[in-house]
Motif scaffolding. Structure first.
Motif, mmCIF file in Angstrom:
data_model
loop_
_atom_site.group_PDB
_atom_site.id
_atom_site.type_symbol
_atom_site.label_atom_id
_atom_site.label_comp_id
_atom_site.label_asym_id
_atom_site.label_seq_id
_atom_site.Cartn_x
_atom_site.Cartn_y
_atom_site.Cartn_z
ATOM 1 N N GLU A 214 52.504 59.818 49.453
ATOM 2 C CA GLU A 214 52.832 58.556 49.695
ATOM 3 C C GLU A 214 53.786 57.903 48.859
ATOM 4 O O GLU A 214 54.778 57.772 48.954
ATOM 5 C CB GLU A 214 51.616 57.822 50.550
ATOM 6 C CG GLU A 214 51.245 58.623 51.508
ATOM 7 C CD GLU A 214 51.676 58.534 52.789
ATOM 8 O OE1 GLU A 214 52.561 57.996 53.367
ATOM 9 O OE2 GLU A 214 52.070 59.856 53.739
ATOM 10 N N ASP A 215 53.144 57.179 47.754
ATOM 11 C CA ASP A 215 54.347 56.957 47.044
ATOM 12 C C ASP A 215 53.875 57.251 45.337
ATOM 13 O O ASP A 215 52.694 56.750 44.574
ATOM 14 C CB ASP A 215 53.651 55.398 46.814
ATOM 15 C CG ASP A 215 54.623 54.465 46.106
ATOM 16 O OD1 ASP A 215 55.788 54.744 45.401
ATOM 17 O OD2 ASP A 215 54.520 53.372 46.547
ATOM 18 N N ASP A 216 54.811 58.041 45.257
ATOM 19 C CA ASP A 216 54.394 58.223 43.489
ATOM 20 C C ASP A 216 54.342 57.532 42.513
ATOM 21 O O ASP A 216 53.486 57.934 41.430
ATOM 22 C CB ASP A 216 55.155 59.531 42.972
ATOM 23 C CG ASP A 216 55.282 60.714 42.365
ATOM 24 O OD1 ASP A 216 54.458 61.389 42.002
ATOM 25 O OD2 ASP A 216 56.138 61.240 40.816
ATOM 26 N N ASP A 217 55.801 56.660 42.435
ATOM 27 C CA ASP A 217 55.788 55.455 41.504
ATOM 28 C C ASP A 217 54.579 54.985 41.612
ATOM 29 O O ASP A 217 54.437 54.501 40.236
ATOM 30 C CB ASP A 217 56.827 55.098 42.287
ATOM 31 C CG ASP A 217 58.049 55.501 41.686
ATOM 32 O OD1 ASP A 217 58.408 56.743 41.266
ATOM 33 O OD2 ASP A 217 59.365 55.524 42.555
ATOM 34 N N ARG A 218 53.938 54.575 42.722
ATOM 35 C CA ARG A 218 52.364 54.076 42.656
ATOM 36 C C ARG A 218 51.868 54.625 41.516
ATOM 37 O O ARG A 218 50.468 53.960 41.307
ATOM 38 C CB ARG A 218 51.947 53.303 43.575
ATOM 39 C CG ARG A 218 50.906 52.426 43.535
ATOM 40 C CD ARG A 218 51.180 52.140 45.307
ATOM 41 N NE ARG A 218 49.234 51.099 44.959
ATOM 42 C CZ ARG A 218 49.038 50.130 46.398
ATOM 43 N NH1 ARG A 218 49.711 50.699 47.307
ATOM 44 N NH2 ARG A 218 48.225 49.716 46.557
ATOM 45 N N TYR A 219 51.248 55.993 42.197
ATOM 46 C CA TYR A 219 50.583 56.774 42.131
ATOM 47 C C TYR A 219 50.800 56.850 40.326
ATOM 48 O O TYR A 219 49.327 56.343 39.716
ATOM 49 C CB TYR A 219 50.696 58.008 42.184
ATOM 50 C CG TYR A 219 49.966 59.586 41.076
ATOM 51 C CD1 TYR A 219 48.472 59.147 41.608
ATOM 52 C CD2 TYR A 219 50.545 60.225 40.356
ATOM 53 C CE1 TYR A 219 48.133 60.479 40.403
ATOM 54 C CE2 TYR A 219 49.829 61.277 39.704
ATOM 55 C CZ TYR A 219 48.371 60.835 39.682
ATOM 56 O OH TYR A 219 47.991 61.850 38.876
ATOM 57 N N LYS A 220 52.108 56.801 39.529
ATOM 58 C CA LYS A 220 52.117 57.238 38.173
ATOM 59 C C LYS A 220 51.832 55.531 37.540
ATOM 60 O O LYS A 220 51.145 55.940 36.160
ATOM 61 C CB LYS A 220 53.795 57.779 37.638
ATOM 62 C CG LYS A 220 54.067 59.080 37.874
ATOM 63 C CD LYS A 220 55.652 59.679 38.377
ATOM 64 C CE LYS A 220 55.514 60.766 38.485
ATOM 65 N NZ LYS A 220 57.083 60.751 38.107
#
Length: 304
Positions: A214-220
């Motif tokens: 859903e949200d790769d930036d938030r995961y990183k």
């Protein structure tokens, strides 16, 4: 009827009794503490042990404590800051880590009391409730009572994960399954599969997969330390399984050696020796005389 303001008079204040200091500070529930520390009179000087679980902003703390007149005495303790030694380097406050700390404390205190071989606890973690059984021809299991302080006893709270770990580790802790993750209050039954998934960190790995989609930036950003260690959602369960095995193999506490490269910070001046102080005074005198001679020379030149 006329409103009359009630004035607290001298007789009121003469009879006023101040509450205990830790009650005034909002740190101790003395109603619960009285019941957790009061021992039966026919047991004489036998200590009544408590499994104290506290969760701070950075740590999960588990201790075996007994009360004496002089104050509380800690028999054994375990902290989530010790888990990196067993392979768990991230998420040191989640449900799975709290379970590991409880397991570590149980195995450590049983080894200290030479009961580790008699009571191995629950070696097959399937999520079902476990209560240790006493041996017919041996010492009884180590009994203690859960002390959660001012923590709200909500279903799924991490303090009960630590208690579950301690119970699976071989401690005799009176409890029920109503506050574990997966308990249905309406159906009055425990979903053992869901509890097992939380013990092995499946809720963390599922959330990691969700953010990756859903949200790769938030995961990183949120799992940066996991990424730094090279831990993905598929490796989490294996990490906790290996940690449980390592804890059972060696639960002893290892004292941290102080670093030889430690540099002490100072903001004030280092105290000088007598010779250094005399040299400093001499240097100041010479600088003052030199400055005075320079000023006198400049004054003579102006007068000429």
């Amino acid at each position: 009827m006329v409103f009359v303001k009630i004035v607290k008079n001298k007789q009121y204040f003469k009879r006023y009794q101040v509450k205990y200091r830790r009650r005034r500070e909002g740190k101790t529930d003395y109603y619960a503490r009285k019941r957790l520390t009061t021992q039966d009179k026919n047991k004489y000087n036998t200590p009544k042990f408590r499994l104290v679980v506290r969760i701070t902003n950075t740590d999960v703390i588990c201790q075996i404590v007994s009360a004496k007149i002089e104050g509380d005495v800690t028999l054994c303790a375990a902290y989530s800051s010790e888990l990196p030694r067993y392979g768990v380097k991230n998420g040191l406050k989640n449900y799975a880590s709290a379970y590991c700390v409880g397991l570590l404390l149980a195995r450590r205190v049983l080894k200290k009391l030479n009961l580790a071989d008699n009571y191995e606890g629950n070696t097959e973690i399937d999520g079902d409730d476990y209560n240790v059984e006493s041996l017919d021809d041996g010492p009884r299991p180590f009994r203690c009572f859960l002390d959660i302080g001012l923590t709200r006893t909500t279903t799924g709270n991490r303090v009960f994960a630590a208690m579950k770990g301690a119970a699976d580790g071989g401690l005799d802790i009176p409890h029920s399954e109503t506050r574990f993750v997966g308990y249905d209050s309406e159906g009055r039954d425990l979903n053992a599969k869901q509890l097992r998934s939380y013990i092995f960190g499946a809720h963390v790995s599922n959330y990691m997969r969700y953010l990756m989609e859903e949200d790769d930036d938030r995961y990183k950003r949120q799992f940066s330390q996991y990424i730094k260690e090279g831990v993905g959602p598929d490796e989490i369960e294996g990490i906790y399984k290996a940690a449980h095995q390592k804890i059972r193999e060696d639960p002893t506490h290892t004292k941290k050696e102080p670093s030889s490269e430690m540099v002490t910070k100072r903001w004030n001046r280092v105290k000088m020796t007598l010779s250094q102080r005399k040299a400093r005074v001499k240097q100041k005198k010479e600088a003052f005389l030199k400055q005075q001679q320079k000023e006198n020379k400049t004054t003579e030149e102006v007068e000429e």
